[in-house]
Design a protein around this motif. Structure first.
Motif, short mmCIF file in Angstrom:
data_model
loop_
_atom_site.label_atom_id
_atom_site.label_comp_id
_atom_site.label_asym_id
_atom_site.label_seq_id
_atom_site.Cartn_x
_atom_site.Cartn_y
_atom_site.Cartn_z
N LEU A 1 0.72 -1.25 0.12
CA LEU A 1 0.03 -0.03 0.09
C LEU A 1 0.89 1.34 -0.08
CD1 LEU A 1 -2.78 -1.24 2.57
CD2 LEU A 1 -2.91 -1.09 -0.13
N GLY A 2 2.15 0.95 -0.05
CA GLY A 2 3.10 2.28 -0.04
C GLY A 2 3.32 2.64 1.43
N ALA A 3 3.22 3.98 1.64
CA ALA A 3 3.56 4.59 2.97
C ALA A 3 2.41 5.54 3.02
CB ALA A 3 4.83 4.95 3.23
N PRO A 4 1.13 5.40 3.14
CA PRO A 4 0.14 6.68 3.00
C PRO A 4 0.08 7.33 4.20
CG PRO A 4 -0.77 4.42 3.79
CD PRO A 4 0.60 4.02 3.20
N ASP A 5 -0.17 8.50 4.18
CA ASP A 5 -0.35 9.36 5.24
C ASP A 5 -1.62 9.23 5.88
OD1 ASP A 5 1.79 10.96 4.13
OD2 ASP A 5 0.47 11.36 2.24
N LEU A 6 -2.50 8.77 5.17
CA LEU A 6 -3.82 8.69 5.82
C LEU A 6 -4.67 7.55 5.36
CD1 LEU A 6 -6.44 9.61 7.20
CD2 LEU A 6 -7.38 10.75 5.03
N VAL A 7 -4.98 6.25 6.37
CA VAL A 7 -5.87 5.32 5.86
C VAL A 7 -7.20 5.46 6.76
CG1 VAL A 7 -5.98 2.81 6.34
CG2 VAL A 7 -3.70 3.90 6.02
N TRP A 8 -7.99 5.27 5.63
CA TRP A 8 -9.56 5.26 5.96
C TRP A 8 -10.28 3.80 5.96
CZ3 TRP A 8 -12.94 9.29 6.74
CH2 TRP A 8 -14.56 9.04 6.15
N ALA A 9 -10.97 3.55 6.96
CA ALA A 9 -11.70 2.43 7.13
C ALA A 9 -13.12 2.55 7.39
CB ALA A 9 -10.96 1.27 8.03
N SER A 10 -13.87 2.62 6.53
CA SER A 10 -15.54 2.98 6.81
C SER A 10 -16.19 1.55 6.84
CB SER A 10 -15.98 4.02 5.98
OG SER A 10 -17.27 4.18 6.12
N ALA A 11 -16.74 1.32 7.83
CA ALA A 11 -17.72 0.04 8.03
C ALA A 11 -17.19 -1.01 7.38
CB ALA A 11 -19.18 0.32 7.31
N SER A 12 -15.58 -1.46 7.68
CA SER A 12 -15.17 -2.52 6.95
C SER A 12 -14.20 -3.27 8.12
CB SER A 12 -13.84 -2.11 5.92
OG SER A 12 -13.20 -1.16 6.71
N ARG B 1 -0.87 -0.09 10.84
CA ARG B 1 0.25 0.79 11.45
C ARG B 1 1.51 0.44 10.97
NH1 ARG B 1 4.28 1.10 14.56
NH2 ARG B 1 4.64 2.43 16.04
N ASP B 2 1.79 -0.54 10.55
CA ASP B 2 3.07 -0.86 9.69
C ASP B 2 2.97 -0.25 8.42
OD1 ASP B 2 3.81 -2.37 11.94
OD2 ASP B 2 3.46 -4.35 11.11
N ALA B 3 1.84 -0.03 7.82
CA ALA B 3 1.76 0.34 6.40
C ALA B 3 1.77 1.95 6.50
CB ALA B 3 0.38 0.09 5.83
N LEU B 4 1.23 2.66 7.50
CA LEU B 4 1.34 4.20 7.60
C LEU B 4 2.67 4.70 7.53
CD1 LEU B 4 -1.40 4.86 9.84
CD2 LEU B 4 -1.29 5.86 7.91
N ALA B 5 2.96 5.94 6.97
CA ALA B 5 4.00 6.63 7.32
C ALA B 5 4.04 7.13 8.78
CB ALA B 5 3.86 7.95 6.23
N PRO B 6 5.30 7.42 9.22
CA PRO B 6 5.35 8.04 10.36
C PRO B 6 4.60 9.27 10.71
CG PRO B 6 7.36 7.24 9.65
CD PRO B 6 6.66 7.03 8.70
N GLY B 7 3.81 9.47 11.74
CA GLY B 7 2.70 10.48 11.92
C GLY B 7 1.43 10.18 11.05
N GLY B 8 1.30 9.26 10.51
CA GLY B 8 0.12 9.10 9.73
C GLY B 8 -1.15 9.01 10.30
N LEU B 9 -2.16 9.06 9.86
CA LEU B 9 -3.34 9.10 10.49
C LEU B 9 -4.41 7.88 10.10
CD1 LEU B 9 -5.09 10.95 12.73
CD2 LEU B 9 -6.07 11.56 10.82
N PHE B 10 -4.86 7.09 10.91
CA PHE B 10 -5.82 6.01 10.65
C PHE B 10 -7.28 6.34 11.11
CE2 PHE B 10 -6.98 1.47 11.84
CZ PHE B 10 -7.66 1.43 10.65
#
Length: 263
Positions: free
Chosen positions: A93-104, A119-128
């Motif tokens: 998934l690359g290193a996203p700045d934001l991961v969004w999970a709606s009703a999933s 958590r491992d996929a997110l860029a440091p400081g990224g938002l889930f």
């Protein structure tokens, strides 16, 4: 149904994306369990400089999302990935700045493992961002239908019994789970939705589709009289069709958690 959900609840979804404590606007976003793109397009609208990787198990959902993206002229900002997020190895998934999970998230066989993978996929400081619903929306007044008052509440009670066995993570408190996975929960918001719109075609269609779906899980848990009353509501050619009612509204509750990965 996913498209109807997006249409009816578009204003509320936009309020969630506007509320997000993103700080620096994200440029790389992942939509986990994207469906036909309700969250994807809301995020593209909110963050016009961002690209979205839309992930879903369903090829049909992803095809519908691509068609909508082309119609909106944003297909160049979307990458689709077909994947089963219950697999032990996730796609890159690359290193996203934001991961969004709606009703999933509540559909995951092992949501705690999925949280760690995010958590491992997110860029440091990224938002889930985890957006979850309390249950199926409600549409009918409490005293409806006339021959079986309170039918919808009894259907929801049967649905809760079914989902407690088959989808045990629905309705979970994701705050402690996010903390245990190594996130810092920065914000939480409860969203109450109450849309009056009995004469709007989308609301009627949304109610019809939702109750049809609900019937599939509650048929064995209702008395015969309730099931017959529900079927009369779902009979679009009959005099008691839900599409003929002028007292529908959409009532539902959703909760949003915004959690940060450490730098």
């Amino acid at each position: 149904m996913l498209d109807l959900d997006a249409e009816v609840l578009a204003e509320h979804l936009a309020s969630v994306t506007a509320w997000l404590p993103t700080g620096t606007p994200p440029r790389r976003i992942v939509d986990l369990g994207c469906g036909t793109g309700a969250g994807t397009f809301a995020l593209l609208d909110r963050f016009p400089e961002a690209d979205v990787t839309a992930v879903d198990f369903s090829a049909a959902h992803l095809q519908r999302l691509r068609e909508k993206a082309c119609a909106r002229g944003v297909d160049g900002r979307i990458r689709t990935v077909q994947a089963d997020l219950d697999d032990t190895v996730w796609p890159d998934l690359g290193a996203p700045d934001l991961v969004w999970a709606s009703a999933s998230m509540h559909h995951m066989a092992d949501p705690d493992r999925a949280l760690r993978a995010v958590r491992d996929a997110l860029a440091p400081g990224g938002l889930f961002v985890v957006l979850e619903l309390a249950g199926f929306p409600r549409f009918l007044p409490e005293n409806a239908p006339e021959e079986r008052p309170g039918l919808e509440e009894r259907c929801h009670a049967a649905s809760e019994r079914y989902h407690a066995e088959h989808v045990p993570h629905r309705g979970a408190d994701w705050g402690p789970k996010l903390t245990a996975a190594g996130f810092t929960v920065e914000a939480q918001r409860a969203l109450t939705v109450n849309i009056e719109g009995s004469r709007a075609a989308a609301v009627g269609a949304y109610a019809l589709g939702s109750l049809r779906r609900l019937r599939g899980t509650v048929a064995d848990g209702l008395p015969a009289e309730d099931l017959a009353a529900l079927d009369r509501l779902l009979d679009t050619d009959g005099p008691h069709s839900i599409l003929r009612r002028d007292d529908l509204e959409v009532r539902t509750e959703r909760t949003v958690w915004a959690a940060r990965r450490g730098a």
